[in-house]
Write a protein that holds these residues in place. Sequence first.
Motif, PDB file in Angstrom:
ATOM      1  N   LEU A 132       0.849  -1.186   0.000  1.00  0.00           N
ATOM      2  CA  LEU A 132       0.000   0.000   0.000  1.00  0.00           C
ATOM      3  C   LEU A 132       0.886   1.238   0.000  1.00  0.00           C
ATOM      4  O   LEU A 132       1.699   1.437   0.915  1.00  0.00           O
ATOM      5  CB  LEU A 132      -0.917  -0.004   1.226  1.00  0.00           C
ATOM      6  N   SER A 133       0.737   2.069  -1.001  1.00  0.00           N
ATOM      7  CA  SER A 133       1.634   3.198  -1.222  1.00  0.00           C
ATOM      8  C   SER A 133       1.373   4.359  -0.273  1.00  0.00           C
ATOM      9  O   SER A 133       0.360   4.411   0.439  1.00  0.00           O
ATOM     10  CB  SER A 133       1.492   3.698  -2.662  1.00  0.00           C
ATOM     11  N   ASP A 134       2.276   5.319  -0.318  1.00  0.00           N
ATOM     12  CA  ASP A 134       2.051   6.582   0.368  1.00  0.00           C
ATOM     13  C   ASP A 134       1.155   7.444  -0.516  1.00  0.00           C
ATOM     14  O   ASP A 134       0.592   6.983  -1.504  1.00  0.00           O
ATOM     15  CB  ASP A 134       3.384   7.270   0.695  1.00  0.00           C
ATOM     16  N   ILE A 135       1.023   8.725  -0.187  1.00  0.00           N
ATOM     17  CA  ILE A 135       0.084   9.598  -0.889  1.00  0.00           C
ATOM     18  C   ILE A 135       0.474   9.866  -2.333  1.00  0.00           C
ATOM     19  O   ILE A 135      -0.350  10.345  -3.116  1.00  0.00           O
ATOM     20  CB  ILE A 135      -0.074  10.946  -0.155  1.00  0.00           C
ATOM     21  N   PHE A 136       1.716   9.530  -2.724  1.00  0.00           N
ATOM     22  CA  PHE A 136       2.164   9.798  -4.091  1.00  0.00           C
ATOM     23  C   PHE A 136       1.785   8.685  -5.067  1.00  0.00           C
ATOM     24  O   PHE A 136       2.083   8.773  -6.252  1.00  0.00           O
ATOM     25  CB  PHE A 136       3.663  10.062  -4.101  1.00  0.00           C
ATOM     26  N   GLY A 137       1.147   7.650  -4.576  1.00  0.00           N
ATOM     27  CA  GLY A 137       0.522   6.684  -5.446  1.00  0.00           C
ATOM     28  C   GLY A 137       1.369   5.540  -5.956  1.00  0.00           C
ATOM     29  O   GLY A 137       2.581   5.479  -5.739  1.00  0.00           O
ATOM     30  N   PHE A 138       0.717   4.633  -6.677  1.00  0.00           N
ATOM     31  CA  PHE A 138       1.353   3.392  -7.089  1.00  0.00           C
ATOM     32  C   PHE A 138       2.299   3.555  -8.266  1.00  0.00           C
ATOM     33  O   PHE A 138       3.082   2.649  -8.559  1.00  0.00           O
ATOM     34  CB  PHE A 138       0.284   2.337  -7.399  1.00  0.00           C
ATOM     35  N   GLU A 139       2.261   4.685  -8.963  1.00  0.00           N
ATOM     36  CA  GLU A 139       3.183   4.902 -10.081  1.00  0.00           C
ATOM     37  C   GLU A 139       4.444   5.651  -9.657  1.00  0.00           C
ATOM     38  O   GLU A 139       5.354   5.832 -10.464  1.00  0.00           O
ATOM     39  CB  GLU A 139       2.479   5.678 -11.197  1.00  0.00           C
ATOM     40  N   SER A 141       8.011   6.454  -8.509  1.00  0.00           N
ATOM     41  CA  SER A 141       9.215   5.654  -8.775  1.00  0.00           C
ATOM     42  C   SER A 141       9.846   5.090  -7.510  1.00  0.00           C
ATOM     43  O   SER A 141      10.374   3.972  -7.514  1.00  0.00           O
ATOM     44  CB  SER A 141      10.245   6.490  -9.541  1.00  0.00           C
ATOM     45  N   SER A 142       9.811   5.835  -6.404  1.00  0.00           N
ATOM     46  CA  SER A 142      10.398   5.333  -5.151  1.00  0.00           C
ATOM     47  C   SER A 142       9.630   4.126  -4.643  1.00  0.00           C
ATOM     48  O   SER A 142      10.217   3.156  -4.149  1.00  0.00           O
ATOM     49  CB  SER A 142      10.403   6.441  -4.092  1.00  0.00           C
ATOM     50  N   THR A 143       8.310   4.184  -4.760  1.00  0.00           N
ATOM     51  CA  THR A 143       7.477   3.075  -4.314  1.00  0.00           C
ATOM     52  C   THR A 143       7.675   1.858  -5.209  1.00  0.00           C
ATOM     53  O   THR A 143       7.793   0.726  -4.728  1.00  0.00           O
ATOM     54  CB  THR A 143       5.999   3.487  -4.301  1.00  0.00           C
ATOM     55  N   ARG A 144       7.720   2.073  -6.510  1.00  0.00           N
ATOM     56  CA  ARG A 144       7.923   0.941  -7.422  1.00  0.00           C
ATOM     57  C   ARG A 144       9.313   0.327  -7.262  1.00  0.00           C
ATOM     58  O   ARG A 144       9.487  -0.874  -7.405  1.00  0.00           O
ATOM     59  CB  ARG A 144       7.676   1.364  -8.863  1.00  0.00           C
ATOM     60  N   GLU A 211       0.393 -19.913   1.635  1.00  0.00           N
ATOM     61  CA  GLU A 211      -0.451 -20.190   2.792  1.00  0.00           C
ATOM     62  C   GLU A 211      -1.142 -18.924   3.286  1.00  0.00           C
ATOM     63  O   GLU A 211      -2.339 -18.893   3.508  1.00  0.00           O
ATOM     64  CB  GLU A 211       0.398 -20.802   3.920  1.00  0.00           C
ATOM     65  N   LYS A 212      -0.364 -17.852   3.442  1.00  0.00           N
ATOM     66  CA  LYS A 212      -0.901 -16.560   3.863  1.00  0.00           C
ATOM     67  C   LYS A 212      -0.218 -15.448   3.070  1.00  0.00           C
ATOM     68  O   LYS A 212       0.888 -15.608   2.564  1.00  0.00           O
ATOM     69  CB  LYS A 212      -0.653 -16.316   5.360  1.00  0.00           C
ATOM     70  N   LEU A 213      -0.901 -14.326   2.972  1.00  0.00           N
ATOM     71  CA  LEU A 213      -0.348 -13.164   2.287  1.00  0.00           C
ATOM     72  C   LEU A 213       0.384 -12.267   3.274  1.00  0.00           C
ATOM     73  O   LEU A 213       0.145 -12.308   4.480  1.00  0.00           O
ATOM     74  CB  LEU A 213      -1.465 -12.364   1.628  1.00  0.00           C
ATOM     75  N   GLY A 214       1.264 -11.427   2.742  1.00  0.00           N
ATOM     76  CA  GLY A 214       1.908 -10.389   3.533  1.00  0.00           C
ATOM     77  C   GLY A 214       1.384  -9.048   3.087  1.00  0.00           C
ATOM     78  O   GLY A 214       0.839  -8.906   1.984  1.00  0.00           O
ATOM     79  N   ILE A 215       1.536  -8.036   3.923  1.00  0.00           N
ATOM     80  CA  ILE A 215       1.114  -6.679   3.563  1.00  0.00           C
ATOM     81  C   ILE A 215       2.147  -5.683   4.077  1.00  0.00           C
ATOM     82  O   ILE A 215       2.629  -5.803   5.203  1.00  0.00           O
ATOM     83  CB  ILE A 215      -0.290  -6.356   4.121  1.00  0.00           C
ATOM     84  N   ILE A 216       2.512  -4.739   3.207  1.00  0.00           N
ATOM     85  CA  ILE A 216       3.460  -3.676   3.543  1.00  0.00           C
ATOM     86  C   ILE A 216       2.779  -2.346   3.272  1.00  0.00           C
ATOM     87  O   ILE A 216       2.068  -2.208   2.269  1.00  0.00           O
ATOM     88  CB  ILE A 216       4.735  -3.780   2.685  1.00  0.00           C
ATOM     89  N   GLY A 217       2.969  -1.376   4.152  1.00  0.00           N
ATOM     90  CA  GLY A 217       2.363  -0.073   3.930  1.00  0.00           C
ATOM     91  C   GLY A 217       3.291   1.060   4.311  1.00  0.00           C
ATOM     92  O   GLY A 217       3.994   0.980   5.326  1.00  0.00           O
ATOM     93  N   PHE A 218       3.303   2.115   3.486  1.00  0.00           N
ATOM     94  CA  PHE A 218       4.080   3.319   3.764  1.00  0.00           C
ATOM     95  C   PHE A 218       3.141   4.469   4.093  1.00  0.00           C
ATOM     96  O   PHE A 218       2.180   4.719   3.357  1.00  0.00           O
ATOM     97  CB  PHE A 218       4.911   3.735   2.547  1.00  0.00           C
ATOM     98  N   CYS A 219       3.440   5.205   5.168  1.00  0.00           N
ATOM     99  CA  CYS A 219       2.753   6.470   5.453  1.00  0.00           C
ATOM    100  C   CYS A 219       1.226   6.289   5.411  1.00  0.00           C
ATOM    101  O   CYS A 219       0.661   5.611   6.247  1.00  0.00           O
ATOM    102  CB  CYS A 219       3.199   7.542   4.467  1.00  0.00           C
ATOM    103  N   GLY A 297       9.671   8.964   5.938  1.00  0.00           N
ATOM    104  CA  GLY A 297       9.972   8.492   4.589  1.00  0.00           C
ATOM    105  C   GLY A 297      11.381   8.004   4.336  1.00  0.00           C
ATOM    106  O   GLY A 297      11.722   7.691   3.183  1.00  0.00           O
ATOM    107  N   PHE A 298      12.216   7.908   5.370  1.00  0.00           N
ATOM    108  CA  PHE A 298      13.632   7.610   5.136  1.00  0.00           C
ATOM    109  C   PHE A 298      13.860   6.236   4.509  1.00  0.00           C
ATOM    110  O   PHE A 298      14.829   6.032   3.779  1.00  0.00           O
ATOM    111  CB  PHE A 298      14.426   7.700   6.445  1.00  0.00           C
ATOM    112  N   ALA A 299      12.980   5.270   4.765  1.00  0.00           N
ATOM    113  CA  ALA A 299      13.228   3.898   4.320  1.00  0.00           C
ATOM    114  C   ALA A 299      12.992   3.695   2.830  1.00  0.00           C
ATOM    115  O   ALA A 299      13.603   2.805   2.226  1.00  0.00           O
ATOM    116  CB  ALA A 299      12.374   2.913   5.112  1.00  0.00           C
ATOM    117  N   HIS A 300      12.094   4.479   2.242  1.00  0.00           N
ATOM    118  CA  HIS A 300      11.890   4.312   0.794  1.00  0.00           C
ATOM    119  C   HIS A 300      12.164   5.593   0.012  1.00  0.00           C
ATOM    120  O   HIS A 300      12.114   5.575  -1.218  1.00  0.00           O
ATOM    121  CB  HIS A 300      10.487   3.782   0.485  1.00  0.00           C
TER     122      HIS A 300
END
Length: 334
Positions: A132-139, A141-144, A211-219, A297-300
């Motif tokens: 799940l992305s931050d406010i700058f969305g799924f496109e 470049s840092s998130t991708r 077996e199970k999914l993982g979920i990651i989220g920024f901001c 935001g330092f990690a991504h």
Amino acid sequence: MSLLCIGKPYPSPSPSLCCSALTMSSASTLLSFSLAPAPVALRGRFNGALLRLGDLNFGVPRSYFYNHGCPILKRDAAGRVMCQVKLEDDVDDETCELVSGLELVIGEGQDSIRAYLLKAVKNNNGTGVLLLSDIFGFEDSSTRDFAYRVACNGYNVLLPDLFRGDPWSQSRLHTEFEPWLTSQLASRVAKDIDTSVKWLANEFTAAGISEKLGIIGFCFGGGKLIETLARDQHSKFGTGVCFYGTRIDTSLARDIKVPVLFICGDKDHLCPLGILEEVEKKVEGSRVVIYSGRGHGFAHRPESQEEDDDAENAFAIMRSWLQDCLVSVKNRIV
């Protein structure tokens, strides 16, 4: 070993530019490429050194691209973007695994949303991860780039468009932020996330692959991660990793039935440490990792070599967490 890259003219070079239309000269250490706004996953070999070509990441720390004492990104007299990086002769082959990327439309009718799927090709562990992305969305470049790196470690990463084509932009006025955020109806975002979860579950868990999914989220996505896990109650997810989640509803913590890894900086005013510690106490098996001196935001989105060092450390901790909570558990069950 040095590698010199020369790109065609581009209006605003940044550390997240991508290599595409790659050509290699056999006569010298020269690669020429056109520049594209989205990651391109390639694999190459140069003078015996394995390269991972995507977002200008050649198996070296991203801090090389911040121009702190290292003139990586420059323009020449013709306006071309130029970069020069050092390559290690013993680059780990695992970091060069091919990753496939695919633009998707998931769901049906008015409930359909765009998404981007990245899949490890050679070392795929069969596990699905929702990012799940931050406010700058799924496109963005840092998130991708981050999603690409997760996929490089064997995962199948789905990155949905949480904002239906209307992410926040730094070009907008600060006074527009709250009205914009309000326009992103919480009920609609939750429904789109549930659509993404259903798609991932059908693609991986229902097929008996994961077996199970993982979920990651920024901001913004980190706050939505808490809501998603509270709704799920260990139905489809096995764990979550929350990077400096914002607007976290602590009242939902008791409904979360899986361990969550929280990563944040102690200078992050958008993600108060007290809130994370409160949630940690209510979610069994969870852990909070705090980085001294780091802001939001330092990690991504690291902006210095020091931040990049902590970002690499945070990524390694996340990778071990996902391995222990998802992959190792699946292998024990199998």
